[in-house]
Motif scaffolding. Structure first.
Motif, PDB file in Angstrom:
ATOM      1  N   THR A 124      27.872  27.331  38.359  1.00  0.00           N
ATOM      2  CA  THR A 124      27.662  27.716  39.795  1.00  0.00           C
ATOM      3  C   THR A 124      27.683  26.334  40.348  1.00  0.00           C
ATOM      4  OG1 THR A 124      25.502  27.649  39.595  1.00  0.00           O
ATOM      5  CG2 THR A 124      26.462  29.787  39.301  1.00  0.00           C
ATOM      6  N   GLY A 125      27.722  26.498  41.583  1.00  0.00           N
ATOM      7  CA  GLY A 125      27.629  25.487  42.552  1.00  0.00           C
ATOM      8  C   GLY A 125      26.200  25.027  43.011  1.00  0.00           C
ATOM      9  N   PRO A 126      26.075  24.003  43.617  1.00  0.00           N
ATOM     10  CA  PRO A 126      24.484  23.550  43.937  1.00  0.00           C
ATOM     11  C   PRO A 126      23.779  24.604  44.389  1.00  0.00           C
ATOM     12  CG  PRO A 126      26.042  22.008  44.847  1.00  0.00           C
ATOM     13  CD  PRO A 126      26.975  23.227  44.253  1.00  0.00           C
ATOM     14  N   ASP A 127      24.233  25.322  45.349  1.00  0.00           N
ATOM     15  CA  ASP A 127      23.524  26.554  45.780  1.00  0.00           C
ATOM     16  C   ASP A 127      23.446  27.876  44.887  1.00  0.00           C
ATOM     17  OD1 ASP A 127      26.250  27.246  45.941  1.00  0.00           O
ATOM     18  OD2 ASP A 127      26.446  27.668  48.031  1.00  0.00           O
ATOM     19  N   GLY A 128      24.022  27.872  43.733  1.00  0.00           N
ATOM     20  CA  GLY A 128      23.842  28.988  42.945  1.00  0.00           C
ATOM     21  C   GLY A 128      24.751  30.173  43.352  1.00  0.00           C
ATOM     22  N   LYS A 129      25.791  29.955  43.913  1.00  0.00           N
ATOM     23  CA  LYS A 129      26.568  30.664  44.051  1.00  0.00           C
ATOM     24  C   LYS A 129      27.976  30.576  42.899  1.00  0.00           C
ATOM     25  CE  LYS A 129      26.204  31.382  48.959  1.00  0.00           C
ATOM     26  NZ  LYS A 129      26.457  31.343  50.355  1.00  0.00           N
ATOM     27  N   PRO A 130      28.798  31.413  42.812  1.00  0.00           N
ATOM     28  CA  PRO A 130      30.052  31.128  41.555  1.00  0.00           C
ATOM     29  C   PRO A 130      30.844  30.209  42.053  1.00  0.00           C
ATOM     30  CG  PRO A 130      29.445  33.651  42.392  1.00  0.00           C
ATOM     31  CD  PRO A 130      28.718  32.773  43.297  1.00  0.00           C
ATOM     32  N   CYS A 131      31.619  29.574  41.160  1.00  0.00           N
ATOM     33  CA  CYS A 131      32.558  28.559  41.542  1.00  0.00           C
ATOM     34  C   CYS A 131      33.786  29.491  40.782  1.00  0.00           C
ATOM     35  CB  CYS A 131      32.553  27.427  40.586  1.00  0.00           C
ATOM     36  SG  CYS A 131      31.035  26.547  41.376  1.00  0.00           S
ATOM     37  N   TYR A 132      35.017  29.145  41.615  1.00  0.00           N
ATOM     38  CA  TYR A 132      36.184  29.646  41.260  1.00  0.00           C
ATOM     39  C   TYR A 132      37.257  28.677  41.246  1.00  0.00           C
ATOM     40  CZ  TYR A 132      34.225  34.296  42.156  1.00  0.00           C
ATOM     41  OH  TYR A 132      33.498  35.665  41.853  1.00  0.00           O
ATOM     42  N   LEU A 133      38.336  28.974  40.436  1.00  0.00           N
ATOM     43  CA  LEU A 133      39.188  27.739  40.346  1.00  0.00           C
ATOM     44  C   LEU A 133      40.766  28.649  40.686  1.00  0.00           C
ATOM     45  CD1 LEU A 133      40.572  25.266  39.433  1.00  0.00           C
ATOM     46  CD2 LEU A 133      40.648  25.978  37.388  1.00  0.00           C
ATOM     47  N   LEU A 134      41.485  28.336  41.609  1.00  0.00           N
ATOM     48  CA  LEU A 134      42.657  28.810  41.974  1.00  0.00           C
ATOM     49  C   LEU A 134      43.668  28.185  40.952  1.00  0.00           C
ATOM     50  CD1 LEU A 134      43.044  28.966  45.841  1.00  0.00           C
ATOM     51  CD2 LEU A 134      42.519  30.875  43.847  1.00  0.00           C
ATOM     52  N   THR A 135      44.324  28.816  39.959  1.00  0.00           N
ATOM     53  CA  THR A 135      45.253  28.488  39.021  1.00  0.00           C
ATOM     54  C   THR A 135      46.408  29.400  38.591  1.00  0.00           C
ATOM     55  OG1 THR A 135      45.329  27.289  36.819  1.00  0.00           O
ATOM     56  CG2 THR A 135      43.771  29.130  37.144  1.00  0.00           C
ATOM     57  N   ASP A 136      47.322  28.665  38.124  1.00  0.00           N
ATOM     58  CA  ASP A 136      48.554  29.418  37.654  1.00  0.00           C
ATOM     59  C   ASP A 136      48.031  29.830  36.190  1.00  0.00           C
ATOM     60  OD1 ASP A 136      49.251  27.317  36.248  1.00  0.00           O
ATOM     61  OD2 ASP A 136      50.804  26.969  37.309  1.00  0.00           O
ATOM     62  N   LYS A 137      48.918  30.685  35.570  1.00  0.00           N
ATOM     63  CA  LYS A 137      48.796  31.188  34.116  1.00  0.00           C
ATOM     64  C   LYS A 137      48.633  29.938  33.067  1.00  0.00           C
ATOM     65  CE  LYS A 137      50.254  35.812  34.865  1.00  0.00           C
ATOM     66  NZ  LYS A 137      49.279  36.697  34.222  1.00  0.00           N
TER      67      LYS A 137
END
Length: 114
Positions: free
Chosen positions: A13-26
């Motif tokens: 998670t990020g510093p604020d506890g929220k989820p982190c996402y990555l934009l990526t191709d396959k």
């Protein structure tokens, strides 16, 4: 061929506890490989913790402090495992509806319709 980036839920998670996402191709990349390694470590730690939990729960001398500590670590491990499952589940390909069996199935009309 459409290679629209997909959002991958990362195992931290990020510093604020929220989820982190990555934009990526396959094909993924460096951050995807790091995320894969962290997921593997998290799942391995959860498995090891289960063994410790079984031993501690079988020990009649286990005190309240030990059991509360165990509960906190099990909660963390379960949170990690759920995040890994959500991330991996979101990356599964959509089922091919053309190959899916009819939910009513042939047996529904078989014997009763005769």
């Amino acid at each position: 061929m459409d290679m629209e980036p997909a959002a991958r839920l990362l195992p931290w998670t990020g510093p604020d506890g929220k989820p982190c996402y990555l934009l990526t191709d396959k094909s993924g990349g460096y951050v995807s490989r790091v995320a894969d390694q962290i997921e593997s470590v998290q799942l391995g730690m959860g498995t090891a913790l289960l063994g410790h939990a079984e031993a501690l729960l079988d020990d009649p001398r286990a005190d309240t402090f030990q059991l509360r500590f165990l509960s906190a670590r099990l909660t963390e491990a379960l949170r990690d495992a759920v995040r890994v499952a959500e991330s991996r589940g979101a990356r599964l390909p959509e089922p091919d509806t053309a190959r899916r069996p009819d939910p009513d199935g042939p047996s529904r009309h078989g014997a009763a319709g005769r």
